[in-house]
Design a protein around this motif. Structure first.
Motif, PDB file in Angstrom:
ATOM      1  N   GLY A   1       0.801  -1.216   0.000  1.00  0.00           N
ATOM      2  CA  GLY A   1       0.000   0.000   0.000  1.00  0.00           C
ATOM      3  C   GLY A   1       0.835   1.268   0.000  1.00  0.00           C
ATOM      4  O   GLY A   1       2.037   1.242   0.251  1.00  0.00           O
TER       5      GLY A   1
ATOM      6  N   LEU B   1       2.534   0.145  -6.581  1.00  0.00           N
ATOM      7  CA  LEU B   1       1.927   0.196  -5.246  1.00  0.00           C
ATOM      8  C   LEU B   1       0.429   0.447  -5.394  1.00  0.00           C
ATOM      9  O   LEU B   1      -0.069   0.764  -6.467  1.00  0.00           O
ATOM     10  CB  LEU B   1       2.578   1.285  -4.396  1.00  0.00           C
TER      11      LEU B   1
ATOM     12  N   GLY C   1       2.625  -1.386   3.942  1.00  0.00           N
ATOM     13  CA  GLY C   1       2.500  -0.197   3.114  1.00  0.00           C
ATOM     14  C   GLY C   1       3.498   0.885   3.464  1.00  0.00           C
ATOM     15  O   GLY C   1       4.180   0.825   4.489  1.00  0.00           O
TER      16      GLY C   1
ATOM     17  N   PHE D   1      -1.457   1.206   7.709  1.00  0.00           N
ATOM     18  CA  PHE D   1      -1.357  -0.207   7.355  1.00  0.00           C
ATOM     19  C   PHE D   1      -0.945  -1.020   8.578  1.00  0.00           C
ATOM     20  O   PHE D   1      -0.398  -0.471   9.548  1.00  0.00           O
ATOM     21  CB  PHE D   1      -0.328  -0.394   6.235  1.00  0.00           C
TER      22      PHE D   1
ATOM     23  N   THR E   1       3.578  -0.479   8.689  1.00  0.00           N
ATOM     24  CA  THR E   1       3.737   0.767   7.952  1.00  0.00           C
ATOM     25  C   THR E   1       5.183   1.238   7.969  1.00  0.00           C
ATOM     26  O   THR E   1       5.766   1.438   9.035  1.00  0.00           O
ATOM     27  CB  THR E   1       2.843   1.877   8.547  1.00  0.00           C
TER      28      THR E   1
END
Length: 329
Positions: free
Chosen positions: A165, A178, A185, A197, A200
Protein backbone atom coordinates in the motif's frame (compact mmCIF):
# COMPACT_ATOMS: atom_id res chain seq x y z
CA UNK A 1 28.09 13.93 -6.15
CA UNK A 2 31.83 14.50 -5.70
CA UNK A 3 33.66 11.84 -7.70
CA UNK A 4 37.16 10.37 -7.66
CA UNK A 5 38.59 8.07 -10.34
CA UNK A 6 41.70 5.91 -10.08
CA UNK A 7 43.59 3.85 -12.65
CA UNK A 8 46.65 1.62 -12.59
CA UNK A 9 47.95 1.54 -16.19
CA UNK A 10 48.48 3.98 -19.03
CA UNK A 11 45.41 2.74 -20.91
CA UNK A 12 43.33 2.84 -17.75
CA UNK A 13 44.73 6.28 -16.98
CA UNK A 14 43.46 7.65 -20.28
CA UNK A 15 39.96 6.43 -19.44
CA UNK A 16 40.23 7.74 -15.87
CA UNK A 17 41.13 11.18 -17.20
CA UNK A 18 38.21 11.08 -19.63
CA UNK A 19 35.77 10.14 -16.86
CA UNK A 20 37.14 12.73 -14.44
CA UNK A 21 36.73 15.44 -17.06
CA UNK A 22 33.24 14.23 -18.01
CA UNK A 23 31.99 14.29 -14.42
CA UNK A 24 34.02 17.15 -13.00
CA UNK A 25 35.82 14.78 -10.65
CA UNK A 26 39.43 14.12 -9.65
CA UNK A 27 41.54 11.60 -11.54
CA UNK A 28 44.34 9.64 -9.89
CA UNK A 29 46.98 7.24 -11.09
CA UNK A 30 48.85 4.54 -9.18
CA UNK A 31 51.65 2.36 -10.55
CA UNK A 32 53.63 2.48 -13.79
CA UNK A 33 52.43 4.15 -16.93
CA UNK A 34 50.53 7.08 -15.43
CA UNK A 35 49.65 9.90 -17.79
CA UNK A 36 49.67 13.70 -17.47
CA UNK A 37 46.56 15.15 -15.90
CA UNK A 38 46.19 12.55 -13.16
CA UNK A 39 47.12 13.18 -9.57
CA UNK A 40 49.57 10.71 -8.07
CA UNK A 41 48.30 8.31 -5.39
CA UNK A 42 51.04 7.00 -3.13
CA UNK A 43 49.12 3.90 -2.01
CA UNK A 44 45.76 2.37 -2.81
CA UNK A 45 44.87 1.88 0.84
CA UNK A 46 45.52 5.50 1.74
CA UNK A 47 43.77 6.76 -1.38
CA UNK A 48 40.68 4.69 -0.60
CA UNK A 49 40.58 5.82 3.04
CA UNK A 50 40.82 9.48 2.06
CA UNK A 51 38.30 9.27 -0.77
CA UNK A 52 35.89 7.37 1.51
CA UNK A 53 35.69 10.53 3.58
CA UNK A 54 35.65 13.26 0.93
CA UNK A 55 33.90 11.73 -2.08
CA UNK A 56 30.38 10.57 -2.83
CA UNK A 57 31.48 8.21 -5.57
CA UNK A 58 34.61 6.18 -6.36
CA UNK A 59 35.39 4.78 -9.80
CA UNK A 60 38.07 2.12 -10.18
CA UNK A 61 39.37 1.63 -13.71
CA UNK A 62 40.57 -1.95 -13.61
CA UNK A 63 39.68 -5.36 -12.23
CA UNK A 64 36.81 -5.73 -9.76
CA UNK A 65 39.06 -7.67 -7.41
CA UNK A 66 41.34 -4.67 -6.93
CA UNK A 67 38.40 -2.52 -5.92
CA UNK A 68 36.90 -5.17 -3.64
CA UNK A 69 40.13 -5.62 -1.69
CA UNK A 70 40.65 -1.86 -1.49
CA UNK A 71 37.21 -0.97 -0.12
CA UNK A 72 36.68 -3.99 2.16
CA UNK A 73 38.15 -2.41 5.35
CA UNK A 74 35.94 0.67 5.04
CA UNK A 75 32.49 -0.73 4.25
CA UNK A 76 30.01 0.13 7.02
CA UNK A 77 26.47 0.84 5.88
CA UNK A 78 24.66 1.21 2.58
CA UNK A 79 23.01 4.38 3.84
CA UNK A 80 26.37 6.09 4.45
CA UNK A 81 28.96 4.36 2.23
CA UNK A 82 29.86 6.12 -1.03
CA UNK A 83 28.94 4.70 -4.41
CA UNK A 84 31.65 2.40 -5.76
CA UNK A 85 31.87 1.48 -9.44
CA UNK A 86 34.45 -0.45 -11.48
CA UNK A 87 35.00 -0.31 -15.21
CA UNK A 88 37.47 -2.24 -17.34
CA UNK A 89 40.18 -0.36 -19.25
CA UNK A 90 38.25 -0.55 -22.52
CA UNK A 91 35.08 0.74 -20.88
CA UNK A 92 33.08 -2.28 -21.99
CA UNK A 93 31.61 -3.37 -18.65
CA UNK A 94 30.66 -1.09 -15.78
CA UNK A 95 29.86 -2.73 -12.43
CA UNK A 96 28.23 -0.97 -9.45
CA UNK A 97 29.87 -2.71 -6.49
CA UNK A 98 28.52 -0.83 -3.48
CA UNK A 99 25.58 1.43 -2.54
CA UNK A 100 23.69 0.78 -5.74
CA UNK A 101 20.49 2.48 -4.63
CA UNK A 102 20.99 4.93 -1.76
CA UNK A 103 24.57 5.77 -2.67
CA UNK A 104 23.73 6.12 -6.34
CA UNK A 105 26.17 3.52 -7.74
CA UNK A 106 23.59 2.16 -10.18
CA UNK A 107 22.97 5.59 -11.65
CA UNK A 108 26.71 6.31 -11.67
CA UNK A 109 27.36 3.07 -13.55
CA UNK A 110 24.79 4.06 -16.17
CA UNK A 111 26.46 7.47 -16.54
CA UNK A 112 29.88 5.87 -16.96
CA UNK A 113 28.50 3.46 -19.55
CA UNK A 114 27.05 6.35 -21.54
CA UNK A 115 30.50 7.96 -21.66
CA UNK A 116 32.38 4.78 -22.57
CA UNK A 117 29.74 3.23 -24.80
CA UNK A 118 29.79 0.13 -22.61
CA UNK A 119 27.24 -1.86 -20.64
CA UNK A 120 26.26 -1.23 -17.02
CA UNK A 121 25.84 -4.51 -15.13
CA UNK A 122 22.98 -3.61 -12.79
CA UNK A 123 22.18 -6.53 -10.48
CA UNK A 124 19.85 -5.17 -7.76
CA UNK A 125 16.66 -7.23 -7.82
CA UNK A 126 14.12 -4.40 -8.02
CA UNK A 127 15.98 -2.83 -10.94
CA UNK A 128 16.35 -6.12 -12.78
CA UNK A 129 12.61 -6.73 -12.42
CA UNK A 130 11.58 -3.13 -13.12
CA UNK A 131 9.97 -2.70 -9.68
CA UNK A 132 9.51 0.22 -7.31
CA UNK A 133 12.66 0.73 -5.19
CA UNK A 134 11.66 2.44 -1.96
CA UNK A 135 15.19 3.57 -1.04
CA UNK A 136 15.73 5.22 -4.42
CA UNK A 137 12.27 6.83 -4.38
CA UNK A 138 12.90 8.18 -0.88
CA UNK A 139 16.36 9.50 -1.70
CA UNK A 140 15.13 11.34 -4.79
CA UNK A 141 12.59 13.15 -2.62
CA UNK A 142 14.90 13.65 0.38
CA UNK A 143 12.77 11.48 2.64
CA UNK A 144 14.20 9.72 5.69
CA UNK A 145 13.58 5.97 5.85
CA UNK A 146 12.52 5.23 9.42
CA UNK A 147 12.82 1.44 9.43
CA UNK A 148 15.41 -0.39 7.33
CA UNK A 149 13.92 -3.80 8.09
CA UNK A 150 10.53 -2.72 6.80
CA UNK A 151 12.18 -1.17 3.74
CA UNK A 152 13.63 -4.58 2.91
CA UNK A 153 10.22 -6.17 3.50
CA UNK A 154 8.66 -3.76 1.01
CA UNK A 155 11.15 -4.81 -1.66
CA UNK A 156 10.69 -8.49 -0.80
CA UNK A 157 6.90 -8.21 -1.00
CA UNK A 158 7.05 -6.53 -4.40
CA UNK A 159 9.44 -9.18 -5.70
CA UNK A 160 7.03 -11.84 -4.45
CA UNK A 161 4.11 -10.18 -6.22
CA UNK A 162 2.37 -9.23 -2.98
CA UNK A 163 0.38 -5.96 -2.68
CA UNK A 164 2.08 -3.00 -1.02
CA UNK A 165 0.00 0.00 0.00
CA UNK A 166 0.84 3.68 -0.28
CA UNK A 167 -0.40 6.84 1.39
CA UNK A 168 1.01 10.36 1.55
CA UNK A 169 0.08 13.32 3.72
CA UNK A 170 1.47 15.54 0.99
CA UNK A 171 -0.47 14.39 -2.03
CA UNK A 172 2.20 12.28 -3.70
CA UNK A 173 0.69 10.21 -6.51
CA UNK A 174 0.81 6.49 -5.84
CA UNK A 175 4.02 5.10 -7.39
CA UNK A 176 3.63 2.48 -10.09
CA UNK A 177 3.44 -0.97 -8.54
CA UNK A 178 1.93 0.20 -5.25
CA UNK A 179 -1.76 0.46 -4.34
CA UNK A 180 -4.15 2.04 -1.87
CA UNK A 181 -4.39 -1.10 0.26
CA UNK A 182 -2.17 -3.79 1.70
CA UNK A 183 -1.11 -5.29 5.01
CA UNK A 184 2.29 -3.75 4.36
CA UNK A 185 2.50 -0.20 3.11
CA UNK A 186 4.47 3.02 2.73
CA UNK A 187 3.35 6.26 4.40
CA UNK A 188 4.90 9.65 3.62
CA UNK A 189 4.37 11.62 6.80
CA UNK A 190 5.96 13.69 9.54
CA UNK A 191 3.83 12.05 12.20
CA UNK A 192 4.74 9.29 14.62
CA UNK A 193 2.50 6.54 15.96
CA UNK A 194 0.42 3.87 14.20
CA UNK A 195 0.11 4.15 10.45
CA UNK A 196 -2.64 3.34 7.94
CA UNK A 197 -1.36 -0.21 7.35
CA UNK A 198 -0.85 -3.19 9.67
CA UNK A 199 2.88 -2.78 8.97
CA UNK A 200 3.74 0.77 7.95
CA UNK A 201 7.05 2.04 6.66
CA UNK A 202 7.15 5.77 7.30
CA UNK A 203 9.12 8.05 4.98
CA UNK A 204 9.75 11.40 6.65
CA UNK A 205 10.25 14.68 4.75
CA UNK A 206 12.09 17.71 6.17
CA UNK A 207 8.92 19.76 6.43
CA UNK A 208 8.52 21.01 10.01
CA UNK A 209 9.66 24.29 11.51
CA UNK A 210 9.69 25.05 15.21
CA UNK A 211 8.95 28.60 16.29
CA UNK A 212 10.43 29.68 19.62
CA UNK A 213 9.98 32.73 21.78
CA UNK A 214 11.80 33.09 25.09
CA UNK A 215 12.73 35.46 27.84
CA UNK A 216 16.25 36.82 27.97
CA UNK A 217 18.62 34.37 29.61
CA UNK A 218 16.37 31.33 29.22
CA UNK A 219 18.42 28.17 29.70
CA UNK A 220 19.12 25.56 27.06
CA UNK A 221 17.42 22.97 29.28
CA UNK A 222 14.18 24.98 29.43
CA UNK A 223 14.13 25.44 25.66
CA UNK A 224 14.86 21.75 25.11
CA UNK A 225 12.00 20.73 27.38
CA UNK A 226 9.58 23.10 25.65
CA UNK A 227 10.51 22.01 22.11
CA UNK A 228 10.35 18.32 22.98
CA UNK A 229 6.84 18.86 24.31
CA UNK A 230 5.85 20.78 21.17
CA UNK A 231 7.09 17.93 18.96
CA UNK A 232 5.07 15.23 20.71
CA UNK A 233 3.43 13.22 17.95
CA UNK A 234 5.88 14.46 15.31
CA UNK A 235 9.11 12.93 14.06
CA UNK A 236 12.22 14.95 14.96
CA UNK A 237 13.72 13.98 11.60
CA UNK A 238 11.06 16.14 9.96
CA UNK A 239 12.40 19.34 11.55
CA UNK A 240 14.37 21.53 9.16
CA UNK A 241 14.95 24.61 11.33
CA UNK A 242 14.10 26.64 14.42
CA UNK A 243 12.71 30.14 13.85
CA UNK A 244 12.40 33.23 16.03
CA UNK A 245 12.60 37.03 16.01
CA UNK A 246 15.93 38.69 15.28
CA UNK A 247 16.01 40.06 18.84
CA UNK A 248 16.81 36.51 19.96
CA UNK A 249 19.49 35.82 17.35
CA UNK A 250 22.25 35.76 19.96
CA UNK A 251 20.35 34.21 22.85
CA UNK A 252 22.89 31.76 24.40
CA UNK A 253 20.40 29.13 25.52
CA UNK A 254 18.64 29.08 22.16
CA UNK A 255 21.90 28.91 20.22
CA UNK A 256 23.17 26.07 22.40
CA UNK A 257 19.94 24.14 21.91
CA UNK A 258 20.04 24.52 18.12
CA UNK A 259 23.68 23.48 17.94
CA UNK A 260 23.07 20.33 19.98
CA UNK A 261 19.94 19.45 18.01
CA UNK A 262 21.69 20.08 14.70
CA UNK A 263 19.00 22.48 13.50
CA UNK A 264 19.77 25.89 11.98
CA UNK A 265 18.32 28.98 13.62
CA UNK A 266 16.58 31.44 11.27
CA UNK A 267 15.41 34.85 12.41
CA UNK A 268 12.99 37.49 11.16
CA UNK A 269 12.39 41.12 11.96
CA UNK A 270 9.22 42.21 13.75
CA UNK A 271 8.01 43.71 10.49
CA UNK A 272 8.53 40.46 8.60
CA UNK A 273 6.64 38.52 11.26
CA UNK A 274 3.80 41.04 11.32
CA UNK A 275 3.38 40.62 7.55
CA UNK A 276 2.60 36.91 7.95
CA UNK A 277 -1.08 36.24 7.33
CA UNK A 278 -3.13 33.91 9.51
CA UNK A 279 -4.90 33.53 12.83
CA UNK A 280 -2.25 33.86 15.53
CA UNK A 281 -2.50 33.98 19.31
CA UNK A 282 -1.93 37.64 20.25
CA UNK A 283 -0.11 38.86 23.35
CA UNK A 284 -0.10 42.55 24.35
CA UNK A 285 3.04 41.91 26.43
CA UNK A 286 4.91 40.37 23.50
CA UNK A 287 3.72 43.27 21.32
CA UNK A 288 5.15 45.80 23.78
CA UNK A 289 8.51 44.05 24.00
CA UNK A 290 9.11 42.89 20.42
CA UNK A 291 6.87 45.06 18.26
CA UNK A 292 4.78 42.12 17.04
CA UNK A 293 1.88 40.39 18.78
CA UNK A 294 3.20 36.83 18.40
CA UNK A 295 6.67 35.42 17.76
CA UNK A 296 6.60 31.63 17.88
CA UNK A 297 3.58 30.96 15.63
CA UNK A 298 4.42 33.66 13.11
CA UNK A 299 8.08 32.62 12.92
CA UNK A 300 7.21 28.95 12.49
CA UNK A 301 4.70 29.62 9.70
CA UNK A 302 7.01 32.01 7.85
CA UNK A 303 9.93 29.57 8.03
CA UNK A 304 7.62 26.87 6.65
CA UNK A 305 7.18 28.88 3.45
CA UNK A 306 3.88 30.28 4.75
CA UNK A 307 2.71 26.81 5.71
CA UNK A 308 0.19 25.57 8.26
CA UNK A 309 0.49 25.93 12.04
CA UNK A 310 -0.02 22.37 13.29
CA UNK A 311 0.89 22.99 16.95
CA UNK A 312 -0.31 26.39 18.21
CA UNK A 313 1.44 28.51 20.77
CA UNK A 314 2.17 26.91 24.10
CA UNK A 315 4.07 28.62 26.88
CA UNK A 316 5.89 27.26 29.93
CA UNK A 317 8.93 28.27 32.00
CA UNK A 318 9.57 31.42 29.98
CA UNK A 319 9.44 29.67 26.59
CA UNK A 320 6.73 29.73 23.93
CA UNK A 321 6.73 27.21 21.09
CA UNK A 322 4.74 26.45 17.95
CA UNK A 323 5.18 24.00 15.07
CA UNK A 324 4.35 24.62 11.42
CA UNK A 325 4.36 22.27 8.44
CA UNK A 326 5.13 23.08 4.84
CA UNK A 327 2.06 22.54 2.71
CA UNK A 328 4.18 21.66 -0.33
CA UNK A 329 7.38 19.63 -0.53
Amino acid sequence: MRLAVIAFTARGGALALKLAEAFGGRGFGLGKGRIPGLEEADSLSRWTAERWQDSGGLIFVGACGIAVRAIAPYIKDKFTDPAVVTVDEKGQFVVPLLSGHVGGANELALRVARVTGGQAAISTATDVNGLFAVDVWAKERQLAITDRVLAKEVSSALLAGEPVGFESDFGHPTPEGLSAEGKLGVWVTARTGPGPFAKTLRLVPRCLTVGVGCRRGTSEAAITQAVEAALAGWDRRAVCCVATIDLKANEPGLLAFCEKAGWPLVTYTARELAEEEGNFTPSPFVQSVTGVDNVCERAAVRAADHGICVKPKYGAHGVTTAVAERSKL
